[in-house]
Scaffold this motif. Structure first.
Motif, PDB file in Angstrom:
ATOM      1  N   VAL A 161      17.039   5.107 -21.834  1.00 47.23           N
ATOM      2  CA  VAL A 161      16.684   4.234 -22.948  1.00 47.23           C
ATOM      3  C   VAL A 161      17.653   4.429 -24.104  1.00 47.23           C
ATOM      4  CG1 VAL A 161      14.879   3.751 -24.640  1.00 47.23           C
ATOM      5  CG2 VAL A 161      14.267   4.165 -22.260  1.00 47.23           C
ATOM      6  N   LYS A 162      18.076   5.668 -24.330  1.00 48.37           N
ATOM      7  CA  LYS A 162      19.027   5.921 -25.412  1.00 48.37           C
ATOM      8  C   LYS A 162      20.356   5.223 -25.155  1.00 48.37           C
ATOM      9  CE  LYS A 162      20.395   8.205 -29.138  1.00 48.37           C
ATOM     10  NZ  LYS A 162      19.815   7.960 -30.470  1.00 48.37           N
ATOM     11  N   VAL A 163      20.857   5.294 -23.933  1.00 45.98           N
ATOM     12  CA  VAL A 163      22.121   4.618 -23.615  1.00 45.98           C
ATOM     13  C   VAL A 163      21.982   3.112 -23.788  1.00 45.98           C
ATOM     14  CG1 VAL A 163      23.737   4.117 -21.750  1.00 45.98           C
ATOM     15  CG2 VAL A 163      22.945   6.442 -22.098  1.00 45.98           C
ATOM     16  N   LEU A 164      20.865   2.554 -23.331  1.00 51.39           N
ATOM     17  CA  LEU A 164      20.663   1.109 -23.481  1.00 51.39           C
ATOM     18  C   LEU A 164      20.551   0.712 -24.950  1.00 51.39           C
ATOM     19  CD1 LEU A 164      18.157   0.444 -20.567  1.00 51.39           C
ATOM     20  CD2 LEU A 164      20.599  -0.044 -20.616  1.00 51.39           C
ATOM     21  N   ASN A 165      19.906   1.541 -25.759  1.00 50.29           N
ATOM     22  CA  ASN A 165      19.806   1.237 -27.193  1.00 50.29           C
ATOM     23  C   ASN A 165      21.160   1.329 -27.881  1.00 50.29           C
ATOM     24  OD1 ASN A 165      17.082   0.577 -27.702  1.00 50.29           O
ATOM     25  ND2 ASN A 165      16.484   2.718 -27.535  1.00 50.29           N
TER      26      ASN A 165
END
Length: 1824
Positions: free
Chosen positions: A1749-1753
């Protein structure tokens, strides 16, 4: 270019909006100069007309390109204005869930109203040591920058955290302090960093309260100075407070609360220790119920009070003082409930026996009468007299509230003073970092004196901020040599002068306070008269004469004059203070005498210490008291604020601006109106304006060249990139005022970067169109060629089809003609055949009739012949039957007589048969017994018949004799009568015998019938038994097969279970090994700390005359002497360090004891589990054995008998073979063994006979196997006489055998074999039982020892820490002593044995020598001895073989260690000598010490070696070559100790010569463990050294460097400029990492490091590379793009190629990079549909949900052609990954070290072949 030229069609702008503040729109047509309006289209598709201001003609703000939206730094935006800042913050906060953003030097922090996992220790470690611009914005980045600048510039730092209530100021300051406490640590045992953090709950309890905007609002300002020493470790702290909101103690607005501490006390009033406070619910007290909101959702006030009390205890405030504080606070609550009533209009009174006043007096220790009087009266003093004046109720109530506020302020100051005392240490402060947590700009509907002071402080801070920003901008321009022009920025000095200058607002307020009849109205009139016409910043409201308006930097604020004078005076009735001073409560007296001290709580004079005194100081004398009362709150606040500004100006400031996103405390909800209001108030927009006024966009020449290379032609590219950029800019931007060229950067005006981005996008768009045009042309031509080829193919196939149809028609015509021909032929043939058939039928009928007539005639003749034959046969049969009847009659008479004889025999037979049937019903093996008994009955019948015949003969003889006697004695009547009677009796007896004979004959017939029936039944039963036997055999075979299958399944199951348990044990072993190695690391750290403390103590005590320095012999060995030496050093060398290290040793001992407990528990659980497994296995095995034995019982007996039969047959065959050999030997001289010779025939016949006999014997033995068992008992019960006279059936059956001796021999052999097997079985059973008993005994001993250890450990844990340590040490010493005594006894026994053997060896050697001498003398002749003279012969001495040992003197040991370890240079040894030479030399010296049996020499050599290696590693631990060299040698030394230890497990790898070199006297197993621990420490030191070398290279080489040139474009950066991703001189690249890895690998190979150990080191290297790269990727938004994913994958492929080249691909190093590979793939895959989400979930198995989720954000497009990840897609990913069971940790643990193992690696090098080079200066060593 002109700005108006950018307003073209499809350009996007910002227009004002009432709801959203700013709204985005798009131009529908180009703007031309002179147009009065713009044609716009909103985002929802609505077309509007935006009219321009006719006066200013200002155009709306332009919108930034999409690729710049979401930037980490607002100054990186091309257009710097309010809507751009607001939109960027909203996108980051709402879409990317990022709460931190840079704005130049300011960190903007938006309160998420949600707990985020971005403040853990892993995040702190990730930001530690990083540059501020290299990572995403974070409060830790600001703290790290302050910490780094303090260490680098030797200048104090300040972090200024501001914002309105509820924005998160306190939390931000708390996290900053936590960062300092984590990265720096403390220098003493006081744990100052923990105390600094522990001060937060105390200050929140007494200084925070719930407001309408924040549940935990700080109602005071504080400045905490965190002190550091010269090594930049925390040594103490100091806190200053500003402007406590005292009015909150007595009044709260709706939905607000008093300070938390009051509600915590009320919630805990039920506790026993608080009963004396007489408290109840918060709704029962006036001071806590006015806000009508006594409870905060989600907050437990009872638990909060517990936390507060723990913090008090940690800071050294004891229980008595705590209870005193709570007593004073409870007294304040009771004082607020004191009800004052009117007596008349000018006086008031307190009703008698007021309960709350009584409680107040009891709690504070004053009299009820004095306090009740001075609450309603006051004393007036004149020059000559003193008056007591009554007070009206309102004034008395105000006086009561003033007293409450004054008491609370005193209490607040006392707590702050004691907190500061707890935070102050004795160490000298070198520098400090200050954290200012102060209120932000405030404006409410009603603003009073508190808001005026707060906004005054913010004006001062804003001025300081503006000057600092202006200064930084000026320094940047001067550094780059840009022409400097003054920037017009807002200067708020006039506003500050209005407040604090002479005749300013504060001066007029103080002057009005001095007036006897001063009032708020008169003060307002003075303000109007003084400033209304002279100052433009001062205004008067239209509708009020008791208010004024000030134009602050943020907004206009209207202040109400009511209450200003009273709050500024802050007066308290002096008589009330005197009453409190006379209290019997010591803490209260201390509170009011505290102000008499000449210093503030921080240890500074009030005039210079920065402490704001918020209330009147207690009097020390009349003059001082009057002076103190003249000092107003405004004056105090102005002075303290001035001192604060001086402190801030003397430090380097860092700014954190906290923003409150909404007023409803909703998580991740953004209200643009509130945000803009705060951005204007906190100075962020002013920073933007200052930046925008100059050159806000700044690019290095390399970045500009890389980004805008597409705008250059080939001819424009010059070797000098600076000149290239200059030429391109002059061509693209005509107005040279829009940019400036600096030394290293290009500076652009606002909007120019957007213009360049527009040109770049147009160029790329044009290139894309050209590419699309060419591709489409190519596709169209390909399509046309495909169509043409398809048409030709279709024509070809059509024509072929038509030709095939014609050919088909012609073939069909020809086929039809042929069919017609054959059909006509067939019809004619059928007609002919019908006619032929009719003729044949007629002929057949005629011929049949004639044949039947002939047949009938023949039949009559045949029947006549048959009748004649039958009649003649009947007549012959009749005659035959008559003859046969006669013969049968004769036979019957004869058989009747014979049957009578058999009668009795059959009766007995019948009885025995019935008995036999009853006893042996259904038994096959009893059949022969029944037959034998039947024969016995037959014999008895024969006997009876014979006796009967004898009796008849006797009777006949007697009758004849009687007749003779009757004729002779007829004359004697008397005798005749007597004889007559006898005859009658005999006749009767004879009649009886005849009857018995007839009955016997009948019975015999019956028995015969029964015997026949029984025989048939027996045959039937035998057949059934055979069938059953066959079925049982079949079942047996099935059972055997089933048992085999089950055993195979069980074996496989057990194998799987063992494999799983093995895997689990391996995992547990790795975890245990990791924990053990972590303990070693902790031990090493504590050891180093101990050495440092010892050195410090030695250096501090070096001048003392009695001091003696002792060399440390401390090692990690767990043996007794090592610890004794350590304690001896503590006592002799550094006795003063005991107090310093006692806490450390205690904590270490407690940790070790806790770890020991855990290990014992794990050991016991594993042992119990093992026992359970063994019991289960044994039970299952016993159950299977029982079933198997049941199924295999008959088969085992059969196999045993068969084996014994075969053995007897083998004996017989051997006997026959022996006879054959003898016959062959006897006939050898007379015949030849040819094929036809007699010997050959004899042999052949005997062999054939033997084979046949063997088969027969086998079958017979199988038949008789059960008879031998069943008849054994019957043979013992036979009568000996009967056996001799009547041979049994058994004898008869045996006699039928060919060889009776053979059966006997077989039976005897069977018995012998059974005895032998039983003996062996009993022997094995006894051995097994004894072994099991011994193992059970050992297991029981182990259990008892384990239980005893656990009991002792449990007893120790119940003791206090000091006694626990002493008891554990005493127990360990006792155990070691017992073990040593046992070992000493064994050693003495071995010594005695060795001495005895040595004596015997000497005797034997002496005897051998004498025998050799005697033989020599015997061989010498006497003549030789006499005649030949003895000439002296020079016999050469044979050189002694080298035994691989080195001898040295004890005084040379220091020289050996010095030359071989301390002063040895690894480079020369690694290049010129064999690997591991120092280890071999040390071991050869150790061998000699073992050879001479010198235990002291062995011990000192090993101890010196270990300590010297530790010393050299401590001295040169940062040199990879040194650490690698000694890791290799330590491992080699460890392998030598194992290889030559004499253990069989190690000796099997040695040669014969090496086994002769094994140690003979000492078992060094304990030292092997010590050296193994040392090797682990060296390995960890190697990993740390390697990590320190690789750490600076990883991020630059793996992420920032462009390995594939031109793939990733450079985006514009802001003021916090990051390291350029373009390779400059001095930057690290991927090649740098590969070269460094190769250097590591070659160094370890040169040093002879074990290959397995090299693999573990490389695996750890790759883990560090992957973890650091992934962590930086997760914390850097600029690195999360598609192109960066490609770069990372390419870099990883290069690392994999390096592994292949080194042959290291198969041991797990590649797998450590799997999370990084998956993160790179995640950056490159599609992120739109549900199918893409499924693919991501299945692909990213090595990443956690938080990381995905962090990479996508963070995913950020670098070009306009890329798309952002939608919020809905991220939520889809979160939903699908919800069920994953994983840790929520975001970052990987870069400090994790895989547990190391040292597989045994024997050396093939022979010790005797090692040569010592002279360069090592070891000439004092002697080869032995």
């Amino acid at each position: 270019m002109a700005a108006s030229e950018l307003y073209t069609k499809r350009a996007r702008v910002w227009i004002p909006d009432a709801e959203e503040v700013w709204k985005s729109a798009e131009l529908n047509k180009d703007y031309k100069n002179g147009d009065a309006s713009l044609q716009l289209m909103l985002e929802d598709g609505t077309n509007i007309e935006h009219k321009l201001d006719p006066k200013t003609k200002n155009l709306p703000y332009l919108r930034n390109p999409d690729i710049l939206v979401g930037e980490n730094d607002l100054t990186a935006l091309s257009y710097l204005h309010e809507p751009a800042v607001l939109h960027n913050l909203k996108v980051r906060f709402m879409d990317s869930k990022l709460i931190y953003t840079y704005c130049g030097i300011v960190l903007v922090a938006i309160n998420p109203y949600e707990t985020l996992g971005i403040y853990g220790s892993d995040i702190i470690n990730a930001y530690s040591g990083q540059n501020m611009g290299d990572m995403d914005p974070h409060i830790f980045a600001v703290a790290e920058e302050a910490y780094k600048q303090m260490a680098r510039d030797e200048r104090n730092q300040s972090i200024i955290v501001s914002g309105e209530s509820g924005a998160g100021k306190t939390v931000s300051a708390k996290y900053a302090m936590r960062y300092f406490a984590t990265v720096s640590g403390s220098t003493s045992e006081a744990n100052v960093e923990q105390k600094v953090l522990a001060s937060n709950p105390i200050m929140e309890a007494i200084g925070n309260a719930k407001t309408t905007r924040n549940d935990n609002s700080s109602r005071f300002g504080k400045y905490i100075e965190i002190g550091f020493d010269t090594r930049y470790r925390i040594i103490g702290a100091n806190m200053r407070t500003y402007l406590l909101e005292k009015s909150r103690v007595v009044f709260q607005a709706d939905e607000e609360r008093n300070y938390h501490i009051f509600y915590q006390l009320c919630a805990s009033s039920h506790l026993p220790e608080f009963k004396m406070l007489k408290l109840s619910s918060a709704n029962d007290f006036l001071y806590t119920r006015q806000g009508r909101s006594p409870v905060i959702d989600g907050v437990d006030d009872t638990k909060e009070l517990s936390s507060t009390r723990k913090a008090f205890t940690l800071l050294g405030i004891n229980e008595s003082n705590q209870m005193g504080l709570f007593q004073v606070l409870a007294a304040i609550l009771h004082l607020g409930n004191v009800e004052i009533k009117d007596r008349d209009s000018d006086s008031s009174v307190i009703p008698p026996n007021n309960g709350h006043l009584t409680a107040f007096c009891d709690l504070v220790g004053v009299t009820y009468q004095d306090m009740s009087q001075w609450l309603c009266h006051r004393k007036l003093k004149t020059a000559t007299e003193t008056y007591i004046k009554t007070l009206p109720r309102l004034q008395a109530t105000n006086a009561r509230d003033a007293l409450s506020k004054h008491i609370y302020a005193k209490l607040f100051n006392w707590i702050v003073e004691h907190v500061n005392k707890a935070l102050i240490t004795n160490f000298k402060q070198h520098s400090f970092i200050g954290v200012l947590d102060i209120y932000g700009f405030e404006t409410f509907e009603i603003n009073s004196f508190e808001q005026f002071c707060i906004n005054y402080a913010n004006e001062k801070l804003q001025q300081q901020f503006n000057m600092h920003v202006f200064k930084l901008e000026q320094e940047e321009y001067m550094k780059e040599q840009i022409p400097w022009t003054l920037i017009d920025f807002y200067d708020n000095q006039p506003c500050i002068n209005l407040i604090e200058a002479k005749m300013g607002i504060l001066d007029l307020l103080d002057e009005e306070c001095k007036m006897p009849k001063g009032s708020d109205d008169s003060w307002a009139q003075k303000l109007y008269n003084t400033h209304l016409k002279t100052c433009s910043l001062f205004e008067k409201p239209r509708m009020s004469n008791r208010a004024f308006i000030i134009q602050h930097f943020a907004d206009k604020v209207e202040y109400q004059c009511e209450g200003f004078l009273e709050k500024n005076k802050d007066t308290v009735n002096e008589e009330q203070i005197n009453v409190l001073k006379a209290s019997k409560f010591p803490l209260l007296v201390e509170l009011f005498h505290d102000g008499e001290k000449a210093i503030s709580p921080t240890g500074q004079v009030p005039g210079t210490g920065g402490r704001t005194r918020l209330s009147i100081k207690p009097e020390k004398g009349r003059e001082k008291s009057s002076k103190e009362h003249k000092k107003t709150v405004g004056c105090q606040f102005r002075n303290s604020l001035q001192m604060l500004m001086e402190t801030l100006n003397a430090t380097t400031p860092h700014y954190v601006r906290c923003i409150k996103p909404n007023d409803f405390k909703l998580s991740f909800s953004f209200d643009p109106k509130r945000a803009v209001q705060q951005l204007r108030a906190c100075g962020v927009l002013e920073t933007i304006r200052i930046s925008a006024a100059g050159f806000p966009s700044r690019w290095t020449y390399q970045e500009f060249f890389s980004r805008y290379r597409v705008l250059m032609k080939q001819k424009d590219v010059l070797p000098d990139k600076r000149l290239t950029c200059r030429n391109v800019l002059e061509h693209l931007v005509q107005d040279q005022d829009k940019y400036q060229f600096g030394k290293t950067k290009i500076f652009f005006r606002a909007g120019q970067v957007a213009y360049l981005e527009k040109l770049r996008a147009e160029k790329l768009r044009a290139a894309c169109i050209r590419i699309q045009k060419t591709i489409r042309c190519w596709l169209a031509r390909k399509k046309y060629l495909r169509k043409r080829s398809a048409a030709i193919t279709m024509q070809r196939f059509t024509r072929g089809y038509q030709a095939r149809c014609l050919a088909k028609f012609m073939r069909r015509t020809q086929a039809a003609t042929t069919i017609q021909k054959y059909q006509r032929m067939c019809v004619e043939k059928k007609r002919y055949r019908r006619k032929q058939a009719a003729a044949l039928v007629m002929q057949t009928i005629l011929r049949a009739y004639m044949a039947r007539q002939k047949y009938r005639a023949l039949l009559r003749e045949s029947k006549v012949v048959i009748i004649q034959k039958r009649v003649r046969g009947w007549l012959a049969r009749c005659w035959y039957k008559r003859c046969l009847v006669s013969l049968v009659y004769l036979q019957c008479c004869f058989r009747r007589m014979k049957a009578r004889r058999e009668l009795k025999k059959l009766k007995i037979e019948a009885r025995s048969v019935e008995h036999f049937k009853k006893l042996n019903k259904g038994m096959e093996n009893k059949i022969m017994q029944l037959q034998r008994k039947l024969d016995e009955q037959n014999k008895e019948n024969r006997l009876v018949n014979e006796r009967l015949v004898g009796l008849e003969n006797t009777y006949t003889t007697e009758s004849e004799r009687m007749r003779a006697e009757l004729s002779r004695l007829r004359g004697a009547e008397e005798d005749a009568k007597n004889k007559g009677h006898q005859v009658n009796s005999l006749l009767e007896e004879l009649e009886k015998l005849r009857k018995e004979l007839s009955s016997t004959q009948k019975e015999k017939k019956t028995i015969e019938d029964w015997a026949q029936t029984y025989r048939s039944e027996m045959e039937t039963m035998v057949s059934e038994l055979k069938d059953q036997n066959g079925s049982l055999k079949k079942e047996k075979d099935d059972l055997n097969r089933l048992i085999q299958e089950q055993s195979q399944q069980m074996t496989e199951k057990m194998a799987r279970a063992i494999l799983e348990e093995t895997q689990q044990l391996k995992t547990d072993l790795n975890e245990e090994r990791s924990r053990y190695q972590n303990l070693l690391t902790e031990h090493l750290r504590l050891e180093e700390k101990y050495d440092d403390l010892k050195e410090e103590m030695v250096s501090s005590n070096v001048s003392k005359p009695g001091h003696r320095r002792t060399d440390s012999t401390h090692s990690s060995n767990g043996s007794e002497y090592t610890y004794n030496s350590e304690y001896a050093e503590l006592e002799d060398g550094a006795r003063a360090a005991e107090d310093v290290t006692r806490g450390m040793d205690t904590s270490l001992t407690l940790k070790l004891q806790k770890r020991l407990t855990e290990l014992e528990q794990e050991k016991q659980s594993l042992r119990n589990e093992l026992e359970n497994k063994e019991d289960q296995f044994l039970r299952a095995r016993a159950r299977d054995d029982v079933e198997f034995k049941k199924a295999r019982g008959a088969e085992l007996e059969y196999e045993s008998l068969k084996r014994q039969e075969l053995e007897s047959e083998n004996k017989k065959l051997r006997h026959d073979l022996k006879e054959i050999r003898q016959s062959l030997v006897g006939n050898a001289a007379t015949s030849v063994g040819a094929a036809g010779s007699p010997a050959y025939k004899v042999v052949l016949e005997q062999l054939n006979a033997s084979c046949e006999e063997l088969e027969v014997r086998k079958e017979e033995v199988l038949i008789l196997r059960s008879q031998l068992v069943s008849q054994k008992e019957a043979m013992h019960h036979k009568d000996e006489k009967e056996t001799m006279t009547e041979p049994s059936v058994y004898v008869e059956d045996v006699s039928k055998l060919k060889d009776a001796g053979e059966l006997k021999q077989a039976y005897v052999g069977l018995k012998d074999t059974n005895r032998l097997l039983e003996h062996q079985l009993q022997t094995q059973r006894r051995g097994y039982d004894s072994e099991v008993e011994s193992l059970r005994g050992e297991l029981q001993n182990v259990k008892e020892e384990n239980n005893r250890q656990q009991q002792l450990l449990a007893q120790n844990l119940q003791l206090p820490p000091e006694a626990r340590i002493e008891a554990s040490l005493q127990h360990e010493i006792t155990r070691l002593t017992n073990e040593n005594l046992d070992l000493m006894e064994q050693l003495e026994k071995q010594d005695r044995t060795i001495r005895k053997l040595k004596k015997q060896l000497k005797v034997y050697s002496k005897r051998i020598g004498e025998m050799g001498a005697g033989q020599t003398e015997g061989q010498t002749s006497p003549g030789q001895m006499v005649d030949e003279p003895i000439h002296p012969v020079n016999i050469p001495r044979r050189e002694k073989d080298f035994q691989g040992m080195l001898e040295y003197n004890k005084e040379d040991e220091l020289k050996l260690v010095k030359n071989l370890i301390l002063e040895l240079k690894p480079r020369g040894v690694a290049v010129n000598l064999i690997p591991g030479l120092p280890a071999y030399i040390l071991f050869m010296c150790l061998r000699h010490a073992d050879y001479v049996n010198d235990d002291q020499k062995v011990r000192t050599l090993l101890t010196s070696t270990i300590n010297s290696i530790k010393k050299i590693l401590k001295k040169r631990g940062d040199d990879f070559e040194t650490v690698s060299f000694w890791l290799s040698n330590t491992c080699r030394f460890l392998h030598c100790l194992k290889q030559y230890s004499g253990d069989e497990a190690f000796m099997k790898h040695n040669s014969q010569r090496q086994n002769e070199h094994c140690l003979s006297n000492f078992d060094l197993a304990e030292y092997r463990q010590v050296i193994s621990d040392l090797a682990i420490q060296i390995y960890q030191q190697l990993i740390k050294c390697m990590e320190n070398i690789l750490q600076p290279m990883i991020v630059s080489g793996m992420l920032e460097h462009e390995t594939i040139q031109g793939v990733s474009g450079v985006k514009p950066t802001g003021l916090r400029k990051r390291t350029s991703s373009i390779a400059d001189e001095g930057t690290y690249t991927l090649d740098s990492i590969l070269r460094q890895l190769s250097a590591f690998h070659s160094t370890m190979c040169q040093h002879g490091t074990d290959p397995e150990l090299i693999k573990q080191v490389v695996k750890q290297q790759f883990y560090i590379i992957g973890a650091v790269t992934l962590n930086n990727l997760l914390l850097r938004k600029d690195m999360c793009s598609w192109s960066k994913g490609m770069q990372i994958r390419y870099n990883v492929s290069q690392l994999e190629e390096w592994l292949r080249d080194k042959g290291l691909m198969t041991f797990g190093a590649k797998e450590t990079l799997e999370p990084l590979i998956q993160a790179a793939q995640l950056l490159q895959v599609k992120k739109k549909t549900d199918e893409d989400a499924d693919a991501i979930c299945s692909m990213c198995l090595g990443l956690t949900t938080a990381q995905i989720v962090k990479v996508l954000n963070l995913y950020t497009p670098v070009n306009e052609f890329e798309e952002r990840v939608s919020v809905s897609f991220i939520r889809t990913i979160q939903t699908r990954l919800r069920d994953r069971c994983e840790s929520p940790q975001l970052l990987m643990d870069t400090k994790m070290i895989y547990p190391v193992t040292f597989p045994f690696s024997p050396s093939s090098l022979a010790l005797e072949t090692i040569q010592i080079p002279s360069s090592l200066n070891l000439g004092f060593l002697t080869r032995v």
